[in-house]
Write a protein that holds these residues in place. Structure first.
Motif, PDB file in Angstrom:
ATOM      1  N   MET A 116      32.460  55.979  25.899  1.00 17.28           N
ATOM      2  CA  MET A 116      33.059  54.721  25.460  1.00 17.28           C
ATOM      3  C   MET A 116      32.905  54.518  23.963  1.00 17.28           C
ATOM      4  N   ARG A 117      31.947  55.208  23.342  1.00 17.70           N
ATOM      5  CA  ARG A 117      31.741  55.141  21.885  1.00 17.70           C
ATOM      6  C   ARG A 117      31.502  53.706  21.413  1.00 17.70           C
ATOM      7  N   MET A 118      30.737  52.959  22.195  1.00 19.12           N
ATOM      8  CA  MET A 118      30.414  51.578  21.857  1.00 19.12           C
ATOM      9  C   MET A 118      28.909  51.333  21.909  1.00 19.12           C
ATOM     10  N   GLY A 119      28.128  52.423  21.807  1.00 13.21           N
ATOM     11  CA  GLY A 119      26.690  52.291  21.894  1.00 13.21           C
ATOM     12  C   GLY A 119      26.182  52.601  23.289  1.00 13.21           C
ATOM     13  N   GLU A 120      24.902  52.331  23.507  1.00 17.60           N
ATOM     14  CA  GLU A 120      24.290  52.627  24.797  1.00 17.60           C
ATOM     15  C   GLU A 120      24.562  51.556  25.838  1.00 17.60           C
ATOM     16  N   SER A 121      24.737  50.307  25.388  1.00 17.54           N
ATOM     17  CA  SER A 121      24.973  49.214  26.333  1.00 17.54           C
ATOM     18  C   SER A 121      25.720  48.085  25.645  1.00 17.54           C
ATOM     19  N   LEU A 122      26.299  47.200  26.459  1.00 20.75           N
ATOM     20  CA  LEU A 122      27.007  46.027  25.954  1.00 20.75           C
ATOM     21  C   LEU A 122      26.274  44.777  26.416  1.00 20.75           C
ATOM     22  N   PRO A 123      26.010  43.834  25.516  1.00 14.78           N
ATOM     23  CA  PRO A 123      25.374  42.584  25.932  1.00 14.78           C
ATOM     24  C   PRO A 123      26.365  41.683  26.651  1.00 14.78           C
ATOM     25  N   LEU A 124      25.948  41.070  27.737  1.00 15.99           N
ATOM     26  CA  LEU A 124      26.760  40.096  28.464  1.00 15.99           C
ATOM     27  C   LEU A 124      26.112  38.742  28.232  1.00 15.99           C
ATOM     28  N   ILE A 125      26.851  37.844  27.562  1.00 16.10           N
ATOM     29  CA  ILE A 125      26.295  36.588  27.076  1.00 16.10           C
ATOM     30  C   ILE A 125      27.045  35.409  27.698  1.00 16.10           C
ATOM     31  N   PRO A 126      26.335  34.352  28.120  1.00 14.93           N
ATOM     32  CA  PRO A 126      27.025  33.149  28.610  1.00 14.93           C
ATOM     33  C   PRO A 126      27.953  32.603  27.524  1.00 14.93           C
ATOM     34  N   PRO A 127      29.144  32.123  27.892  1.00 17.43           N
ATOM     35  CA  PRO A 127      30.122  31.697  26.890  1.00 17.43           C
ATOM     36  C   PRO A 127      29.807  30.327  26.306  1.00 17.43           C
ATOM     37  N   ARG A 128      30.265  30.138  25.094  1.00 17.24           N
ATOM     38  CA  ARG A 128      30.271  28.809  24.512  1.00 17.24           C
ATOM     39  C   ARG A 128      31.453  28.042  25.083  1.00 17.24           C
ATOM     40  N   ALA A 129      31.416  26.730  24.937  1.00 21.49           N
ATOM     41  CA  ALA A 129      32.533  25.914  25.436  1.00 21.49           C
ATOM     42  C   ALA A 129      33.803  26.297  24.700  1.00 21.49           C
ATOM     43  N   GLN A 130      34.858  26.561  25.456  1.00 22.84           N
ATOM     44  CA  GLN A 130      36.144  26.964  24.897  1.00 22.84           C
ATOM     45  C   GLN A 130      37.224  26.011  25.369  1.00 22.84           C
ATOM     46  N   PRO A 131      38.237  25.738  24.527  1.00 27.65           N
ATOM     47  CA  PRO A 131      39.361  24.921  24.998  1.00 27.65           C
ATOM     48  C   PRO A 131      40.114  25.624  26.106  1.00 27.65           C
ATOM     49  N   THR A 132      40.710  24.859  26.987  1.00 32.15           N
ATOM     50  CA  THR A 132      41.453  25.417  28.108  1.00 32.15           C
ATOM     51  C   THR A 132      42.594  26.282  27.608  1.00 32.15           C
ATOM     52  N   GLN A 133      42.705  27.499  28.145  1.00 35.22           N
ATOM     53  CA  GLN A 133      43.763  28.411  27.743  1.00 35.22           C
ATOM     54  C   GLN A 133      44.970  28.258  28.652  1.00 35.22           C
ATOM     55  N   THR A 134      46.142  28.392  28.063  1.00 35.29           N
ATOM     56  CA  THR A 134      47.379  28.331  28.835  1.00 35.29           C
ATOM     57  C   THR A 134      47.521  29.600  29.664  1.00 35.29           C
ATOM     58  N   GLU A 135      47.833  29.450  30.922  1.00 33.54           N
ATOM     59  CA  GLU A 135      48.047  30.599  31.780  1.00 33.54           C
ATOM     60  C   GLU A 135      49.396  31.235  31.475  1.00 33.54           C
ATOM     61  N   PRO A 136      49.508  32.565  31.681  1.00 37.46           N
ATOM     62  CA  PRO A 136      50.806  33.210  31.487  1.00 37.46           C
ATOM     63  C   PRO A 136      51.881  32.543  32.328  1.00 37.46           C
ATOM     64  N   PRO A 194      38.822  35.769  37.367  1.00 36.49           N
ATOM     65  CA  PRO A 194      37.731  34.807  37.499  1.00 36.49           C
ATOM     66  C   PRO A 194      37.912  33.638  36.541  1.00 36.49           C
ATOM     67  N   ARG A 195      37.561  32.448  37.006  1.00 35.44           N
ATOM     68  CA  ARG A 195      37.580  31.260  36.152  1.00 35.44           C
ATOM     69  C   ARG A 195      36.209  31.146  35.497  1.00 35.44           C
ATOM     70  N   VAL A 196      36.071  31.762  34.355  1.00 34.59           N
ATOM     71  CA  VAL A 196      34.757  31.866  33.743  1.00 34.59           C
ATOM     72  C   VAL A 196      34.291  30.515  33.215  1.00 34.59           C
ATOM     73  N   GLY A 197      32.973  30.361  33.180  1.00 33.61           N
ATOM     74  CA  GLY A 197      32.350  29.142  32.703  1.00 33.61           C
ATOM     75  C   GLY A 197      30.897  29.408  32.374  1.00 33.61           C
ATOM     76  N   PRO A 198      30.093  28.349  32.248  1.00 34.99           N
ATOM     77  CA  PRO A 198      28.691  28.517  31.855  1.00 34.99           C
ATOM     78  C   PRO A 198      27.874  29.377  32.804  1.00 34.99           C
ATOM     79  N   ALA A 199      28.298  29.522  34.056  1.00 34.39           N
ATOM     80  CA  ALA A 199      27.540  30.319  35.021  1.00 34.39           C
ATOM     81  C   ALA A 199      27.796  31.813  34.870  1.00 34.39           C
ATOM     82  N   TYR A 200      28.694  32.207  33.975  1.00 37.98           N
ATOM     83  CA  TYR A 200      29.049  33.608  33.792  1.00 37.98           C
ATOM     84  C   TYR A 200      28.367  34.170  32.544  1.00 37.98           C
ATOM     85  N   ALA A 201      28.371  35.485  32.423  1.00 36.09           N
ATOM     86  CA  ALA A 201      27.960  36.191  31.210  1.00 36.09           C
ATOM     87  C   ALA A 201      29.097  37.133  30.840  1.00 36.09           C
TER      88      ALA A 201
END
Length: 446
Positions: A116-136, A194-201
């Motif tokens: 993958m050429r992105m290092g040994e691992s990827l950090p999975l971090i809980p998201p900050r509050a984001q404005p609602t995105q328009t669905e396709p 998935p409807r991501v939110g504070p419970a996700y990383a």
């Protein structure tokens, strides 16, 4: 124990990796304690080299290519969600969402293969509050507040001439808001992810925004680690789950002609879809490769295997062996130079599900999976129809000196033709790019 792969139904996907509907047995089942979603996307713009960013944030081109607020100059894939969009900057995008019911919203990491050429691992971090995105396929809220003007003219089907009964006309000025919202939405994609939110990383995040390189590969062993994550959460991805190649799209002809499109078969593609649009005064002209009329705004997303199969049968999508499609003559001729038609193309890849442990052979035995993984892949490209510009990989965005006239247009994936030099330091007139958002603004008077 080796994980098993299962094909899930759309109903199952509507609630995530719903294990209860995997089989017909009357078996006591529970959803996985930990679920991981991986969306992988390859995006390019025909006639232009691959770019990770544009100087100064990219302006109109940056917004069109998926840069905008999320694709800052000098940065890569800076926020979760770009894989579902038509992002082509950066060209290769990976979105990862982890939902750990044992420790929701807690940081984790994903060990990845060296390819993958992105290092040994990827950090999975809980998201900050984001404005609602328009669905396709949805009309942005700001446009729903204004009575639109003009019409939508719908054309459909591959062929050199306009078919009888076309175009289908939607008069927006006379329609109710619910009518034109439905007209824009068209077919809906059953699986929205998935409807991501504070419970996700999530990945990418503010700590790590490394993008996939041209020669990167997801093939190999992955492992998710974190507080509450089962030690058994190891899985191996193969060629079917790897990045799809860029679409080598070539177009010919001018808007007043029947314009041709052709492409090389895309590895692991299960179906194709093409869609073009342009503005003619207050009217929005749309065409798609489907055999049925639809605005097509909701098809630019990942599709479940069941949806792909159904829409292939209904001739909404092109078969995977298809390599060309003609756009009917003259449907985009009225817009003039300032309304260059824009073509978008999708190559839909596969969808894989890994669940551990496997379903017990005894239908009376309870099944409590520890974890589940879903991986989706797609490839897409865009082109400005009728432009006399030959793109080169690694070249500039300008026309090649001495490029042939007549509107021949190529993604440049195969390199420069024999005897022709790569493009120089020229530039393209971004004002002639047809941005779908700007088309909507014109129709809705903004």
């Amino acid at each position: 124990m080796t994980p098993l792969r299962f094909v899930l139904t759309p109903a199952c996907l509507a609630v995530g990796l719903c294990i209860a509907s995997l089989g017909a047995q009357a078996q006591t089942t529970k959803p996985p304690k930990v679920q991981l979603w991986m969306d992988v996307s390859t995006g390019t713009m025909a006639g232009m080299p691959e770019m990770d960013s544009l100087p100064g944030g990219g302006g109109l081109l940056g917004g069109l290519m998926g840069g905008g607020a999320q694709g800052r100059a000098g940065g890569g894939n800076t926020a979760y969600g770009n894989a579902r969009a038509m992002s082509i900057m950066p060209p290769r995008v990976i979105d990862i969402a982890l939902h750990n019911t044992l420790r929701p919203g807690v940081e984790a990491s994903q060990a990845i293969p060296a390819g993958m050429r992105m290092g040994e691992s990827l950090p999975l971090i809980p998201p900050r509050a984001q404005p609602t995105q328009t669905e396709p396929g949805e009309v942005p809220q700001e446009y729903q507040q204004h009575q639109p003007k003009g019409r939508i003219l719908l054309y459909w089907g591959c062929g050199a001439t306009v078919r009888a009964g076309q175009p289908r006309v939607i008069d927006l000025a006379r329609a109710k808001p619910t009518d034109y919202a439905q007209a824009f939405a068209g077919r809906a994609v059953p699986d929205r992810g998935p409807r991501v939110g504070p419970a996700y990383a999530l990945y990418p995040n503010e700590r790590n925004q490394v993008s996939l390189s041209r020669d990167a590969s997801l093939v190999g062993e992955h492992q998710v680690r974190g507080d509450g994550v089962p030690a058994s959460m190891k899985f191996t991805l193969g060629a079917a789950q790897d990045l799809m190649p860029a679409i080598d799209l070539r177009t010919t002809g001018k808007p007043q002609d029947s314009m041709g499109t052709s492409w090389q078969p895309v590895r692991n593609a299960r179906a194709y879809y093409l869609h073009a649009m342009s503005q003619n005064g207050d009217d929005l002209v749309m065409w798609s490769s489907a055999e049925t009329p639809d605005t097509g705004m909701g098809l630019f997303d990942y599709l479940s295997p069941a949806t792909v199969d159904r829409w292939l049968k209904e001739r909404v999508l092109l078969q995977p062996e298809t390599t060309q499609c003609a756009i009917p003559q003259g449907i985009f001729a009225g817009g003039g130079r300032d309304a260059t038609p824009m073509l978008r193309m999708m190559a839909y890849g596969g969808e894989s599900h890994i669940v551990h442990p496997p379903r017990p052979a005894d239908p009376k035995a309870a099944w409590e999976p520890e974890w589940a993984v879903r991986v989706r892949v797609k490839s897409h490209t865009m082109a400005m129809l009728g432009e006399e510009m030959q793109g080169r990989r690694g070249g500039s965005m300008g026309a090649a000196p001495g490029a042939p006239s007549g509107g021949a247009y190529s993604s440049g994936m195969g390199g420069a033709p024999a005897g022709q030099q790569p493009a120089g330091e020229g530039g393209t007139d971004a004002g002639n790019v047809v941005n779908p958002v700007n088309l909507l603004r014109g129709i809705f008077g903004r």
